[in-house]
Design an enzyme around this catalytic site. Structure first.
Site, PDB file in Angstrom:
ATOM      1  N   ARG A 110       0.846  -1.194   0.000  1.00 12.31           N
ATOM      2  CA  ARG A 110       0.000   0.000   0.000  1.00 12.31           C
ATOM      3  C   ARG A 110       0.879   1.242   0.000  1.00 12.31           C
ATOM      4  O   ARG A 110       1.724   1.393   0.888  1.00 12.31           O
ATOM      5  CB  ARG A 110      -0.908   0.012   1.231  1.00 12.31           C
ATOM      6  CG  ARG A 110      -1.847  -1.169   1.321  1.00 12.31           C
ATOM      7  CD  ARG A 110      -2.609  -1.139   2.636  1.00 12.31           C
ATOM      8  NE  ARG A 110      -3.480  -2.286   2.780  1.00 12.31           N
ATOM      9  CZ  ARG A 110      -4.206  -2.536   3.866  1.00 12.31           C
ATOM     10  NH1 ARG A 110      -4.124  -1.701   4.909  1.00 12.31           N
ATOM     11  NH2 ARG A 110      -4.983  -3.600   3.929  1.00 12.31           N
TER      12      ARG A 110
ATOM     13  N   ASP B 222       0.988   5.484   0.114  1.00  6.45           N
ATOM     14  CA  ASP B 222       0.172   6.595   0.591  1.00  6.45           C
ATOM     15  C   ASP B 222      -0.121   7.593  -0.521  1.00  6.45           C
ATOM     16  O   ASP B 222       0.464   7.535  -1.607  1.00  6.45           O
ATOM     17  CB  ASP B 222       0.894   7.321   1.726  1.00  6.45           C
ATOM     18  CG  ASP B 222       0.958   6.509   3.009  1.00  6.45           C
ATOM     19  OD1 ASP B 222       0.109   5.616   3.183  1.00  6.45           O
ATOM     20  OD2 ASP B 222       1.860   6.775   3.824  1.00  6.45           O
TER      21      ASP B 222
ATOM     22  N   ARG C 101       9.770   7.154   4.780  1.00  2.00           N
ATOM     23  CA  ARG C 101       9.681   8.611   4.885  1.00  2.00           C
ATOM     24  C   ARG C 101      10.224   9.100   6.222  1.00  2.00           C
ATOM     25  O   ARG C 101      10.808  10.184   6.316  1.00  2.00           O
ATOM     26  CB  ARG C 101       8.237   9.057   4.679  1.00  2.00           C
ATOM     27  CG  ARG C 101       7.772   8.900   3.225  1.00  2.00           C
ATOM     28  CD  ARG C 101       6.265   9.077   3.104  1.00  2.00           C
ATOM     29  NE  ARG C 101       5.841  10.373   3.593  1.00  2.00           N
ATOM     30  CZ  ARG C 101       4.562  10.680   3.857  1.00  2.00           C
ATOM     31  NH1 ARG C 101       3.615   9.770   3.683  1.00  2.00           N
ATOM     32  NH2 ARG C 101       4.239  11.880   4.289  1.00  2.00           N
TER      33      ARG C 101
END
Length: 247
Positions: A50, A52, A200
């Site tokens: 997945r 973002d 991140r």
């Protein structure tokens, strides 16, 4: 039912992420709509990971089950035609017939990500929403040295989102390299799986090292704290790319 594996490239800036959601367009739903227009079947397209909102992909992998044994190249070309008609920034790079045992997510051995930083005084024009613009000069060698503090099997609580749904914060990080070419700094990460916002979080923390505000020892201390508050800032999604999945 015949199962197909597809490799997908997309510009994530216009989507709420990979996963189908009620609050906006997703990459998964774009592909599923193209499949429906081609086959008339409502089919779930299951991805390897997945991503973002705002995160891009050069090599997302997904699988889907259809009632017809399509030629892979015909399936690829037809889906791309419908994606193009819908104005989606999504491309099916490759399609292949696979056995029923193949699962895009659970069969994956390693996932590879890239984070791009453009370190220069001038703001981005062509690379806007494709990289993180940092106006200061960053020391990529110090960033790489700090990144090596994170290699191996650790509790990565410090570097995962508080909304992460993974059962455990423990992961094995195989690679975290930082290189530079001109103004472009690339952070490449490899692991079997990653936590929500892990890369991140790495990128934002390593930026502090590149600016001289943190040392490699500070990064190690943050890891060992196992506390989200010890993490540096979370880097924006613009620079993150899902590159490849190994099976």
């Amino acid at each position: 039912m015949p199962r197909f594996r597809v490799t997908i490239e997309y510009d994530g800036s216009a989507y709420v992420g990979w996963q189908r959601q009620d609050n906006g367009a997703s990459v998964q739903s774009a592909v599923e709509k193209a499949v429906f227009r081609l086959t008339g079947e409502t089919v779930p397209v299951r991805g390897a990971g997945r991503t973002d909102s705002g995160v891009h992909a050069w090599g997302q992998v997904a699988h889907l089950d259809l009632t017809r044994a399509w030629k892979p190249e015909t399936l690829r070309n037809a889906l791309n035609a419908y994606l193009g008609q819908a104005g989606d920034r999504v491309s099916i790079i490759d399609a292949a017939a696979v056995g029923p045992e193949f699962d895009a997510r659970f069969s994956a051995l390693r996932r590879h990500y890239l984070y791009r930083i453009l370190s220069r005084p001038a703001p981005l024009a062509l690379e806007a929403k494709r990289a993180w613009w940092v106006s200061k000069t960053l020391d990529h060698q110090a960033m790489h040295a700090a990144a090596q503090m994170l290699i191996g099997r650790h509790d990565f609580t410090t570097f995962r989102s508080t909304h992460c749904q993974a059962n455990s914060p423990v992961r094995t990080l195989d690679r975290l390299d930082v290189t530079r070419s001109g103004d472009l700094i690339e952070i490449r990460a490899t692991a079997q799986s990653f936590l929500h916002n892990q890369i991140r979080s790495f990128a934002g923390t390593l930026k502090l090292v590149g600016e001289g505000r943190w040392t490699p020892a500070d990064v190690r201390a943050a890891l060992e704290a196992r506390d989200r508050k010890a993490c540096g800032p979370v880097a924006p999604p613009d620079g993150l790319y899902f590159m490849q999945v190994d099976y």
